[in-house]
Design a protein around this motif. Sequence first.
Motif, PDB file in Angstrom:
ATOM      1  N   ALA A 101      57.354 -48.632-133.291  1.00 27.48           N
ATOM      2  CA  ALA A 101      56.362 -49.197-132.367  1.00 27.48           C
ATOM      3  C   ALA A 101      56.917 -50.543-131.914  1.00 27.48           C
ATOM      4  CB  ALA A 101      55.018 -49.373-133.068  1.00 27.48           C
ATOM      5  N   ILE A 102      57.378 -50.614-130.675  1.00 30.25           N
ATOM      6  CA  ILE A 102      58.163 -51.761-130.216  1.00 30.25           C
ATOM      7  C   ILE A 102      57.368 -52.688-129.315  1.00 30.25           C
ATOM      8  CG2 ILE A 102      60.216 -52.480-128.928  1.00 30.25           C
ATOM      9  CD1 ILE A 102      61.453 -49.763-129.691  1.00 30.25           C
ATOM     10  N   THR A 103      57.468 -53.983-129.633  1.00 33.84           N
ATOM     11  CA  THR A 103      56.977 -55.042-128.764  1.00 33.84           C
ATOM     12  C   THR A 103      58.187 -55.860-128.349  1.00 33.84           C
ATOM     13  OG1 THR A 103      54.839 -55.169-129.881  1.00 33.84           O
ATOM     14  CG2 THR A 103      55.499 -57.098-128.598  1.00 33.84           C
ATOM     15  N   VAL A 104      58.286 -56.158-127.058  1.00 35.73           N
ATOM     16  CA  VAL A 104      59.356 -56.997-126.533  1.00 35.73           C
ATOM     17  C   VAL A 104      58.719 -58.297-126.043  1.00 35.73           C
ATOM     18  CG1 VAL A 104      61.126 -57.262-124.744  1.00 35.73           C
ATOM     19  CG2 VAL A 104      60.788 -55.040-125.861  1.00 35.73           C
ATOM     20  N   VAL A 105      59.257 -59.411-126.505  1.00 35.01           N
ATOM     21  CA  VAL A 105      58.835 -60.722-126.018  1.00 35.01           C
ATOM     22  C   VAL A 105      60.019 -61.315-125.274  1.00 35.01           C
ATOM     23  CG1 VAL A 105      58.153 -63.061-126.666  1.00 35.01           C
ATOM     24  CG2 VAL A 105      57.127 -61.114-127.832  1.00 35.01           C
ATOM     25  N   THR A 106      59.800 -61.661-124.018  1.00 33.61           N
ATOM     26  CA  THR A 106      60.883 -62.169-123.184  1.00 33.61           C
ATOM     27  C   THR A 106      60.319 -62.994-122.039  1.00 33.61           C
ATOM     28  OG1 THR A 106      62.851 -61.525-121.913  1.00 33.61           O
ATOM     29  CG2 THR A 106      60.924 -60.101-121.725  1.00 33.61           C
ATOM     30  N   LYS A 107      61.062 -64.004-121.633  1.00 32.62           N
ATOM     31  CA  LYS A 107      60.645 -64.788-120.467  1.00 32.62           C
ATOM     32  C   LYS A 107      60.832 -63.981-119.190  1.00 32.62           C
ATOM     33  CE  LYS A 107      62.892 -68.555-122.059  1.00 32.62           C
ATOM     34  NZ  LYS A 107      63.569 -69.835-121.941  1.00 32.62           N
ATOM     35  N   GLU A 108      61.898 -63.178-119.165  1.00 32.27           N
ATOM     36  CA  GLU A 108      62.136 -62.324-118.005  1.00 32.27           C
ATOM     37  C   GLU A 108      62.816 -61.039-118.447  1.00 32.27           C
ATOM     38  OE1 GLU A 108      65.890 -63.278-115.574  1.00 32.27           O
ATOM     39  OE2 GLU A 108      65.179 -65.241-116.239  1.00 32.27           O
ATOM     40  N   VAL A 109      62.555 -59.976-117.722  1.00 34.25           N
ATOM     41  CA  VAL A 109      63.159 -58.682-118.013  1.00 34.25           C
ATOM     42  C   VAL A 109      64.444 -58.587-117.200  1.00 34.25           C
ATOM     43  CG1 VAL A 109      62.872 -56.182-117.915  1.00 34.25           C
ATOM     44  CG2 VAL A 109      60.912 -57.641-118.480  1.00 34.25           C
ATOM     45  N   ALA A 110      65.585 -58.749-117.879  1.00 34.21           N
ATOM     46  CA  ALA A 110      66.882 -58.724-117.205  1.00 34.21           C
ATOM     47  C   ALA A 110      67.321 -57.301-116.868  1.00 34.21           C
ATOM     48  CB  ALA A 110      67.935 -59.416-118.082  1.00 34.21           C
ATOM     49  N   LEU A 142      60.556 -47.627-119.955  1.00 41.16           N
ATOM     50  CA  LEU A 142      60.454 -47.079-121.304  1.00 41.16           C
ATOM     51  C   LEU A 142      58.997 -46.895-121.694  1.00 41.16           C
ATOM     52  CD1 LEU A 142      63.130 -49.150-123.283  1.00 41.16           C
ATOM     53  CD2 LEU A 142      63.349 -46.830-122.374  1.00 41.16           C
ATOM     54  N   LYS A 143      58.677 -45.678-122.112  1.00 44.95           N
ATOM     55  CA  LYS A 143      57.336 -45.413-122.612  1.00 44.95           C
ATOM     56  C   LYS A 143      57.242 -45.947-124.031  1.00 44.95           C
ATOM     57  CE  LYS A 143      56.558 -41.307-119.876  1.00 44.95           C
ATOM     58  NZ  LYS A 143      56.268 -39.890-119.868  1.00 44.95           N
ATOM     59  N   ASP A 144      56.066 -46.304-124.432  1.00 45.18           N
ATOM     60  CA  ASP A 144      55.803 -46.752-125.803  1.00 45.18           C
ATOM     61  C   ASP A 144      56.464 -48.077-126.166  1.00 45.18           C
ATOM     62  OD1 ASP A 144      54.295 -44.396-126.216  1.00 45.18           O
ATOM     63  OD2 ASP A 144      56.130 -43.305-126.732  1.00 45.18           O
ATOM     64  N   VAL A 145      56.803 -48.885-125.158  1.00 47.98           N
ATOM     65  CA  VAL A 145      57.314 -50.234-125.400  1.00 47.98           C
ATOM     66  C   VAL A 145      56.350 -51.206-124.738  1.00 47.98           C
ATOM     67  CG1 VAL A 145      59.180 -51.880-124.963  1.00 47.98           C
ATOM     68  CG2 VAL A 145      59.728 -49.521-125.556  1.00 47.98           C
ATOM     69  N   HIS A 146      55.821 -52.112-125.552  1.00 47.21           N
ATOM     70  CA  HIS A 146      54.883 -53.114-125.048  1.00 47.21           C
ATOM     71  C   HIS A 146      55.679 -54.381-124.715  1.00 47.21           C
ATOM     72  CE1 HIS A 146      51.249 -55.460-124.622  1.00 47.21           C
ATOM     73  NE2 HIS A 146      51.720 -56.326-125.506  1.00 47.21           N
ATOM     74  N   ILE A 147      55.636 -54.821-123.455  1.00 51.73           N
ATOM     75  CA  ILE A 147      56.400 -56.000-123.033  1.00 51.73           C
ATOM     76  C   ILE A 147      55.446 -57.160-122.775  1.00 51.73           C
ATOM     77  CG2 ILE A 147      57.915 -56.979-121.265  1.00 51.73           C
ATOM     78  CD1 ILE A 147      59.046 -54.147-120.859  1.00 51.73           C
ATOM     79  N   GLU A 148      55.767 -58.293-123.394  1.00 50.58           N
ATOM     80  CA  GLU A 148      55.005 -59.527-123.176  1.00 50.58           C
ATOM     81  C   GLU A 148      55.949 -60.551-122.554  1.00 50.58           C
ATOM     82  OE1 GLU A 148      52.953 -60.863-126.691  1.00 50.58           O
ATOM     83  OE2 GLU A 148      52.299 -58.813-127.176  1.00 50.58           O
ATOM     84  N   LYS A 149      55.691 -60.911-121.284  1.00 49.46           N
ATOM     85  CA  LYS A 149      56.535 -61.881-120.581  1.00 49.46           C
ATOM     86  C   LYS A 149      56.036 -63.289-120.902  1.00 49.46           C
ATOM     87  CE  LYS A 149      57.951 -59.071-116.664  1.00 49.46           C
ATOM     88  NZ  LYS A 149      57.963 -58.991-115.208  1.00 49.46           N
TER      89      LYS A 149
END
Length: 148
Positions: A39-48, A55-62
């Motif tokens: 179960a993946i969470t991505v924390v990033t200022k920007e999506v490079a 991607l399904k099932d990936v939660h991205i927090e900018k």
Amino acid sequence: MQNRFFPLFVDITGKNVLIVGAGKIALRKAKTLLEYGAAITVVTKEVAEPEFLKLKDVHIEKREFLEHDIKDKFLVVAATDNAEFNNYIYNICKLNNTLVNNITSKTDMNCRFVSTVETSEYQIGISAKGNPVKSKALKDKISEFLKK
């Protein structure tokens, strides 16, 4: 002193994983983790890497990474292009007894991704102690051998 890594296969189905950063290597790590049900969470200022958004099932927090982001995470992947920042993440994880893979260091991590050969009978993990080119070369040789 170089880290000594204990080889271990572990079920990560449903385990909370944090990836900090959203570049090419982070994307590759996310895809690998998804194959095994994390179960993946991505924390990033920007999506490079725009492919992250597909991607399904990936939660991205900018947003900026915050220390408390590692709370309740089974594994953290420090995958920014800033080695100093990845080392900062490593140190937070180390203090909190959290598994961490740092893409910009061979030593400032406590777990490492391996090249994997999978057949119906075998699952073989290969590590060349942080050298992915060597790991892939051996993976290719083993794959060829197993086809015989």
